[in-house]
Design a protein around this motif. Structure first.
Motif, PDB file in Angstrom:
ATOM      1  N   THR A  55       0.845  -1.194   0.000  1.00  0.00           N
ATOM      2  CA  THR A  55       0.000   0.000   0.000  1.00  0.00           C
ATOM      3  C   THR A  55       0.876   1.238   0.000  1.00  0.00           C
ATOM      4  N   GLU A  57       0.908   5.753  -0.962  1.00  0.00           N
ATOM      5  CA  GLU A  57       0.126   6.976  -1.172  1.00  0.00           C
ATOM      6  C   GLU A  57       0.706   7.710  -2.375  1.00  0.00           C
ATOM      7  N   THR A  58      -0.075   7.851  -3.434  1.00  0.00           N
ATOM      8  CA  THR A  58       0.330   8.739  -4.521  1.00  0.00           C
ATOM      9  C   THR A  58      -0.059  10.160  -4.111  1.00  0.00           C
ATOM     10  N   GLU A  62      -4.618   6.619  -2.232  1.00  0.00           N
ATOM     11  CA  GLU A  62      -3.928   5.421  -1.760  1.00  0.00           C
ATOM     12  C   GLU A  62      -4.158   4.309  -2.782  1.00  0.00           C
ATOM     13  N   MET A  63      -3.143   3.450  -2.981  1.00  0.00           N
ATOM     14  CA  MET A  63      -3.297   2.355  -3.945  1.00  0.00           C
ATOM     15  C   MET A  63      -2.451   1.166  -3.535  1.00  0.00           C
ATOM     16  N   GLU A  64      -2.782   0.009  -4.122  1.00  0.00           N
ATOM     17  CA  GLU A  64      -1.957  -1.184  -3.995  1.00  0.00           C
ATOM     18  C   GLU A  64      -1.029  -1.232  -5.201  1.00  0.00           C
ATOM     19  N   ALA A  65       0.279  -1.254  -4.960  1.00  0.00           N
ATOM     20  CA  ALA A  65       1.250  -1.178  -6.055  1.00  0.00           C
ATOM     21  C   ALA A  65       2.272  -2.306  -5.946  1.00  0.00           C
TER      22      ALA A  65
END
Length: 210
Positions: A55, A57-58, A62-65
């Motif tokens: 997880t 933060e862009t 928030e995203m799963e990358a």
């Protein structure tokens, strides 16, 4: 191309390899071309590295990358010419751990003789990439892989600039579990164990010691 052998036929890589093959290419240019080619080869040898999700933060959400999973890679240079490929691969994977295997070829027997061995710890938990520009007879390469396996390595890949059919066959016989990634499979070896058409002695051309 087989499961054991991958030939990277990218046009940019092949163009740079042609420049390296030319006998009048200066040492500094040869060295720079090898570094550039190693970037392209590194892209292929790391294609199926294991990844996991994290997880982050862009600036917006928030995203799963995806991120690389497991311990840092181990890059093993087969001295001395392996250092030319090593530098370029490190440009792309600067956090990798680095080791060295020192082997020289007895010119009378063409057999490898070990003079140095220093590798990272916990090889059994790392993806290990062994680098050497020339896979000629395959004797030194197979001996280097023997040493890495004795040190615990299990997931090994072999990266080279040029390969001869004899070297590929020797490696497949000795280490069928180790994939080979190369820029070209040349025609054959001459009676001195040099790859034809080849590019001469990679170490001499890289370091200006011919």
């Amino acid at each position: 191309m087989t499961e054991h052998l991958t030939i990277v036929d990218h046009p940019l890589l092949q163009h740079k390899l042609t420049l390296m093959r030319e006998r009048d290419t200066p040492t500094a240019v040869f060295r720079q071309l090898l570094r550039e080619i190693s970037h392209l080869l590194a892209y292929e040898v790391t294609r199926n590295l294991p990844v996991t999700m994290k997880t982050i933060e862009t600036p917006l959400v928030e995203m799963e990358a995806p991120t690389l999973r497991g311990k840092k890679l181990a890059l093993i240079s087969i001295l001395r010419a392996g250092n030319g490929l090593l530098d370029g691969v490190l440009d792309l994977i600067p956090s990798a751990r680095v080791g060295f295997v020192g082997l020289y070829r007895d010119e009378a027997t063409l057999k490898p003789v070990q003079y140095y061995f220093k590798v990272p710890s916990e090889l059994e938990s790392r993806v290990v990439i062994a680098v050497d520009p020339m896979l000629a007879t395959g004797n030194s390469s197979a001996a280097a892989i023997d040493l890495l396996k004795e040190a615990g390595a299990k997931d090994i890949r072999f990266l080279c600039l040029l390969a001869a059919p004899e070297g590929v066959a020797r490696m497949k016989e000795a280490h069928p579990d180790v994939p080979i990634i190369t820029a070209a499979l040349d025609d054959r070896l001459n009676d001195k164990g040099y790859i034809l058409p080849g590019l001469g002695d990679a170490g001499d051309r890289m370091f200006g010691t011919k």
